[in-house]
Design an enzyme around this catalytic site. Structure first.
Site, PDB file in Angstrom:
ATOM      1  N   HIS A 188      20.017  13.530 -12.247  1.00 53.47           N
ATOM      2  CA  HIS A 188      20.673  12.816 -11.148  1.00 53.47           C
ATOM      3  C   HIS A 188      20.743  13.758  -9.941  1.00 53.47           C
ATOM      4  O   HIS A 188      21.811  13.986  -9.361  1.00 53.47           O
ATOM      5  CB  HIS A 188      22.058  12.340 -11.560  1.00 53.47           C
ATOM      6  CG  HIS A 188      22.023  11.159 -12.485  1.00 53.47           C
ATOM      7  ND1 HIS A 188      21.895   9.863 -12.052  1.00 53.47           N
ATOM      8  CD2 HIS A 188      22.059  11.093 -13.841  1.00 53.47           C
ATOM      9  CE1 HIS A 188      21.874   9.044 -13.082  1.00 53.47           C
ATOM     10  NE2 HIS A 188      21.960   9.765 -14.187  1.00 53.47           N
ATOM     11  N   HIS A 209      16.564  12.459 -18.379  1.00 55.24           N
ATOM     12  CA  HIS A 209      15.608  11.366 -18.137  1.00 55.24           C
ATOM     13  C   HIS A 209      14.680  11.675 -16.938  1.00 55.24           C
ATOM     14  O   HIS A 209      14.844  11.173 -15.839  1.00 55.24           O
ATOM     15  CB  HIS A 209      16.264   9.997 -18.006  1.00 55.24           C
ATOM     16  CG  HIS A 209      17.506   9.892 -17.173  1.00 55.24           C
ATOM     17  ND1 HIS A 209      17.595  10.341 -15.877  1.00 55.24           N
ATOM     18  CD2 HIS A 209      18.714   9.348 -17.470  1.00 55.24           C
ATOM     19  CE1 HIS A 209      18.796  10.078 -15.406  1.00 55.24           C
ATOM     20  NE2 HIS A 209      19.493   9.480 -16.358  1.00 55.24           N
ATOM     21  N   ASN A 212      13.523   9.642 -13.523  1.00 61.97           N
ATOM     22  CA  ASN A 212      14.556   8.700 -13.101  1.00 61.97           C
ATOM     23  C   ASN A 212      15.737   9.424 -12.482  1.00 61.97           C
ATOM     24  O   ASN A 212      16.206  10.433 -12.998  1.00 61.97           O
ATOM     25  CB  ASN A 212      15.023   7.862 -14.293  1.00 61.97           C
ATOM     26  CG  ASN A 212      13.921   6.991 -14.857  1.00 61.97           C
ATOM     27  OD1 ASN A 212      13.488   7.190 -15.977  1.00 61.97           O
ATOM     28  ND2 ASN A 212      13.450   6.037 -14.081  1.00 61.97           N
ATOM     29  N   ALA A 213      16.228   8.882 -11.367  1.00 62.70           N
ATOM     30  CA  ALA A 213      17.387   9.431 -10.664  1.00 62.70           C
ATOM     31  C   ALA A 213      17.172  10.883 -10.259  1.00 62.70           C
ATOM     32  O   ALA A 213      18.062  11.717 -10.383  1.00 62.70           O
ATOM     33  CB  ALA A 213      18.655   9.290 -11.502  1.00 62.70           C
ATOM     34  N   GLY A 242       9.393   0.909 -20.985  1.00 66.44           N
ATOM     35  CA  GLY A 242       8.586   0.043 -20.146  1.00 66.44           C
ATOM     36  C   GLY A 242       9.306  -0.440 -18.908  1.00 66.44           C
ATOM     37  O   GLY A 242       8.701  -1.128 -18.071  1.00 66.44           O
ATOM     38  N   HIS A 244      12.051   1.861 -17.363  1.00 60.51           N
ATOM     39  CA  HIS A 244      12.282   3.116 -16.654  1.00 60.51           C
ATOM     40  C   HIS A 244      10.981   3.783 -16.213  1.00 60.51           C
ATOM     41  O   HIS A 244      10.934   4.399 -15.139  1.00 60.51           O
ATOM     42  CB  HIS A 244      13.048   4.106 -17.553  1.00 60.51           C
ATOM     43  CG  HIS A 244      14.505   3.839 -17.675  1.00 60.51           C
ATOM     44  ND1 HIS A 244      15.010   2.806 -18.421  1.00 60.51           N
ATOM     45  CD2 HIS A 244      15.584   4.493 -17.156  1.00 60.51           C
ATOM     46  CE1 HIS A 244      16.330   2.820 -18.357  1.00 60.51           C
ATOM     47  NE2 HIS A 244      16.712   3.832 -17.606  1.00 60.51           N
ATOM     48  N   ASP A 267      18.854   6.312 -23.878  1.00 63.92           N
ATOM     49  CA  ASP A 267      19.762   6.062 -22.753  1.00 63.92           C
ATOM     50  C   ASP A 267      20.388   4.677 -22.898  1.00 63.92           C
ATOM     51  O   ASP A 267      20.681   4.012 -21.911  1.00 63.92           O
ATOM     52  CB  ASP A 267      19.019   6.194 -21.416  1.00 63.92           C
ATOM     53  CG  ASP A 267      19.949   6.339 -20.219  1.00 63.92           C
ATOM     54  OD1 ASP A 267      21.151   6.623 -20.423  1.00 63.92           O
ATOM     55  OD2 ASP A 267      19.486   6.148 -19.077  1.00 63.92           O
ATOM     56  N   GLY A 303      21.065   2.421 -17.526  1.00 61.30           N
ATOM     57  CA  GLY A 303      20.809   2.661 -18.932  1.00 61.30           C
ATOM     58  C   GLY A 303      19.742   1.701 -19.429  1.00 61.30           C
ATOM     59  O   GLY A 303      18.963   1.143 -18.657  1.00 61.30           O
TER      60      GLY A 303
END
Length: 377
Positions: A188, A209, A212-213, A242, A244, A267, A303
């Site tokens: 993040h 992750h 992402n973010a 599929g 994210h 997640d 999530g």
């Protein structure tokens, strides 16, 4: 108690072989090739992979770890166990500090009982510009004093902290976590390439992750993604649902980092295993439609509804990895992140008898945890 599983295709880090497994007192004691030397439970040529290890999960079956409710937490664990996850860490989301401390204390009791492998703080020390489904009103700059109190609430069971290390106090938070034996994860985050390298040098070893973010890749501004993929000290998490990530981005991460530094995660939030509708993630309302979870306000991905069996199957069928490669990413690599690879993560003599029996199409047939079968329906 002793049991032999015969007529199996045993998946190990070295490949797949036709053979058998003997389990005694909850541990693997013999792993053989060919025909079993004694009568056993015939698996009809099905695959046997190690139990999955999920280091980033928020909920499932309508239950939520961030709620701090022990009964909800037990429901989450049982749900993911039915989908092959035999080792699971509870991930919390951004909340007011008293609420985080309360949830942490409650979940620590379940860690004492062996139900959870630890607690992960995903927030509140994350970047507002990359906060995703976290409540921006509850974000704050990292504070080592606050962290110390949260770690105390966890009684040694806090295992991971996600932090945007570019924030004021971010690097100090990384160092404080590492000094307490807590895994520091960069996520993040709007960090530059250079700031990401500084965080890694300070002790970050996980990418929360990946992709992402976080600031995206750019050929003149590589950002954190390039730093995280290139550095041998980092294990990258991937949400292979599929939604994210496109399969090509999973392949890219695997090509760059290999199976030893790539961990599949779910997640998952409370909506996993449930139908479409509106659910809560921390303090935020999330709408699930067609299995994709997004904030009611703003539409950010919130999530997932993923389970690890689906993540593994997609890795083989959509990404193009071999089953041993996908198995390592779903079990052994995350086990290494938690320092549990001497006990779980592979079908190895002496380790806990955690395993998943998969049908030819890689769907779940049965799940075993420490030598005992888990109901899957």
């Amino acid at each position: 108690m002793s049991i032999t599983l015969a007529d199996a295709r045993v998946v190990t880090p070295g490949g797949v072989h036709e053979g058998w497994i003997t389990i005694e007192d909850g541990r693997f004691t013999h792993i053989g090739h060919g025909t079993a030397p004694r009568d056993g439970l015939g698996l009809g040529g099905r695959y046997v992979v190690p139990g999955f290890v999920d280091i980033h999960t928020h909920g499932g079956a309508g239950g939520s770890f961030p709620s701090g409710d022990p009964e909800e937490a037990r429901r989450v664990v049982a749900f993911h166990a039915r989908h092959g996850t035999t080792t699971i860490m509870a991930s919390l989301v951004t909340a007011a500090l008293p609420d985080l401390a309360r949830a942490t204390s409650a979940l620590a009791d379940l860690c004492d009982d062996g139900l959870l492998a630890g607690i992960h703080f995903e927030g509140p020390y994350i970047a507002r510009s990359r906060c995703g489904a976290h409540d921006p009103g509850l974000l704050r700059d990292p504070s080592t004093a606050e962290l110390s109190e949260l770690f105390k609430a966890g009684r040694g069971h806090v295992r991971m902290l996600t932090v945007a290390a570019e924030l004021p106090g971010g690097i100090d938070a990384v160092r404080a976590a590492v000094s307490e034996g807590v895994i520091a994860a960069l996520g993040h985050s709007d960090a530059t390439y250079e700031q990401a390298l500084e965080a890694i040098d300070a002790g970050c070893t996980v990418a929360t992750h990946l992709y992402n973010a976080m600031r995206p890749l750019h050929h003149r501004d590589p950002g954190p993604i390039a730093a995280l993929l290139q550095d041998e000290r980092i294990t990258v998490e991937l949400v292979n649902d599929g939604v994210h990530l496109h399969p090509a981005m999973v392949r890219l991460a695997h090509t760059a980092a290999g199976t030893s530094r790539t961990a599949l995660i779910t997640d998952a939030m409370g909506a996993a295993g449930m139908g479409d509708g509106v659910y809560r993630l921390g303090s935020m309302d999330v709408e699930v439609s067609g299995g994709a979870a997004r904030l009611v306000q703003g539409g950010a991905i919130a999530g997932s509804t993923l389970t690890m069996d689906v993540a593994l199957r997609r890795a083989v069928e959509q990404v193009g990895l071999t089953l041993p490669e996908a198995s390592i990413m779903a079990s052994l690599t995350p086990a290494r992140v938690l320092g549990l690879d001497d006990r779980v993560g592979s079908i190895t003599v002496g380790k806990n008898a955690d395993l998943v029996v998969l049908n030819e199409d890689l769907t779940i047939h049965s799940v075993m945890h420490q030598g005992a079968w888990i109901p899957t329906s």
